[in-house]
Design an enzyme around this catalytic site. Structure first.
Site, mmCIF file in Angstrom:
data_model
loop_
_atom_site.group_PDB
_atom_site.id
_atom_site.type_symbol
_atom_site.label_atom_id
_atom_site.label_comp_id
_atom_site.label_asym_id
_atom_site.label_seq_id
_atom_site.Cartn_x
_atom_site.Cartn_y
_atom_site.Cartn_z
ATOM 1 C CG HIS A 306 -2.031 0.993 1.140
ATOM 2 N ND1 HIS A 306 -1.881 2.320 1.511
ATOM 3 C CD2 HIS A 306 -3.322 0.866 0.711
ATOM 4 C CE1 HIS A 306 -3.028 2.952 1.321
ATOM 5 N NE2 HIS A 306 -3.910 2.117 0.839
ATOM 6 C CG ASP A 363 -7.616 -1.996 -3.076
ATOM 7 O OD1 ASP A 363 -8.736 -1.500 -2.905
ATOM 8 O OD2 ASP A 363 -6.575 -1.317 -3.082
#
Length: 427
Positions: A306, A363
């Site tokens: 991330h 995600d």
């Protein structure tokens, strides 16, 4: 007098204020830099620039911390509901039972759309992407509700806030139904917020549709985890557009467009596309990872790591359990999900992932859940937008409370210097 930072330029010294946040974050206030020195800062992508002071969301990427209004995401995910979190983000405090009941009732009774919206969707191509349809439809709300557009009128703003939260699930579901040629399903005031969304998306007039509570709870949890994430691309877009004094609907429409990009909200769709690529090529997850490691291969690993979190994504740790609850409850067995499990196992034990801190992010798991419950890939980002809406609204409200000036970034010009115009016959 507060603390300052000294800036030395040639033989001159300038003092700039030092700002310290409530979590001890420190920043140099450069608001007067150009006026004092004639200089500006250059920070492409604003990766090291604070655009505002905010009391909404705190993130510590190194320690894997995410807090809404001071409350750890882990506690909100365990004990709260999406609408309660929405109230918290927008108002600044958790509601009392009476406040929450009133808020939920207002949202429930504003979920129906004007009938003319059916004609609006009818004018769109069948293959219109739901994000394009949602952005256009949210912008169009300003034409249906011109009575509540003043961004500095508290009552009009409150009405617009409730309308947006209530109607976006209906707008998103209608976009999906239009794309597959099915009749629109009206919202039902007896259902929960997420139950209404799932019913409007997956039910038809031909038969009864029961919302599975495991799926409903997982979807509610996903919305909580996506509700805000500090000054990301779409939140910054909402604030920047809103600083022009345009109405809330137009600002949120711009945020939806920003979220649409594959570098932002489109990442969960890319996860499923990656899994499908592995399946269609008939290779194992291990083989794909080896290809992704190679500099000579274009294969790209998505759903891991991330931009902000350098250790682990706290949202991923929460949603992982919900992911397996959904798969177990629905008895879903598919090659895509088998590959996803294999990739996750690799990420948790292989040195390549561990050394680079490439843990599965939110995600990765959200894409798997959406796929398992039958959500088409082009709706993944629209689901993300539903979750992020309260955060966008809170950011927009805070920007107006702070009386922020209209956003106007500066630049360093690197083009041609002054030159004379040549007539076309002499070029």
């Amino acid at each position: 007098m507060g603390k300052t930072i000294q800036l030395c330029i040639d033989d001159q010294t300038f003092e700039l204020p030092l700002r310290v946040g409530s979590e001890n974050e420190r920043a140099i206030d450069i608001g007067q830099l150009r006026a004092k020195t004639g200089l500006i800062t250059l920070d492409p992508g604003y990766v090291n620039t604070g655009s505002c002071e905010s009391a909404i969301t705190f993130i510590d990427g190194e320690r894997g911390i995410l807090q809404y209004r001071g409350y750890p995401i882990e506690e909100l995910a365990e004990h709260s509901t999406f609408l309660e979190v929405a109230y918290l983000l927008i108002s600044g405090e958790l509601p009392s039972k009476e406040q929450l009941d009133s808020f939920v009732d207002s949202i429930r009774y504003h979920s129906m759309l004007h009938e003319d919206f059916k004609r609006f969707y009818g004018a769109l191509p069948k293959d219109a992407h739901p994000m394009a349809a949602c952005s256009a439809a949210v912008g169009a709300l300003a034409t249906f509700y011109p009575d509540s557009l003043d961004p500095r009128d508290p009552r009009e703003v409150e009405i617009s806030v409730h309308r947006l939260i209530a109607k976006l699930p209906t707008l998103a579901a209608y976009a999906y139904k239009h794309s597959i040629g099915q009749p629109f399903m009206y919202p039902n005031n007896q259902r929960t917020y997420v139950g209404n969304l799932l019913h409007m998306m997956f039910a038809t007039p031909c038969e009864d549709y029961e919302v599975d509570p495991v799926v409903r709870n997982a979807m509610d949890l996903l919305l909580i985890l996506h509700a805000d994430h500090e000054q990301n691309c779409s939140a910054s877009t909402v604030r920047l557009v809103g600083s022009s004094m345009v109405n809330l609907f137009a600002s949120i429409s711009a945020g939806i467009n920003a979220l649409w990009g594959s570098r932002h909200g489109g990442a969960n769709q890319e996860v499923i596309e990656m899994l499908a690529k592995i399946r269609d090529e008939g290779i194992s997850a291990t083989e794909f990872v080896e290809r992704a490691k190679s500099h000579d291969d274009t294969s790209r690993l998505v759903g891991f790591g991330h931009r902000v979190y350098r250790n682990f994504d706290p949202r991923a740790k929460i949603i992982k359990k919900a992911c397996y609850d959904v798969l177990g409850k629905l008895g879903v067995h598919s090659k895509l999900l088998e590959i996803a499990v294999e990739l996750e196992e690799l990420a948790l034990k292989e040195d390549y992932f561990i050394e680079r801190k490439l843990y599965p992010n939110v995600d990765f798991y959200s894409g798997v859940i959406y796929n398992a419950i039958g959500t088409p890939m082009n709706m993944f980002t629209a689901m993300f937008a539903l979750g992020r809406l309260p955060g966008w609204i809170a950011q927009w409200l805070e920007m107006h409370d702070q009386k922020q000036k209209i956003g106007r970034p500066r630049q360093i010009y690197v083009g041609e210097t002054k030159r004379a115009y040549k007539p076309i016959d002499k070029r």
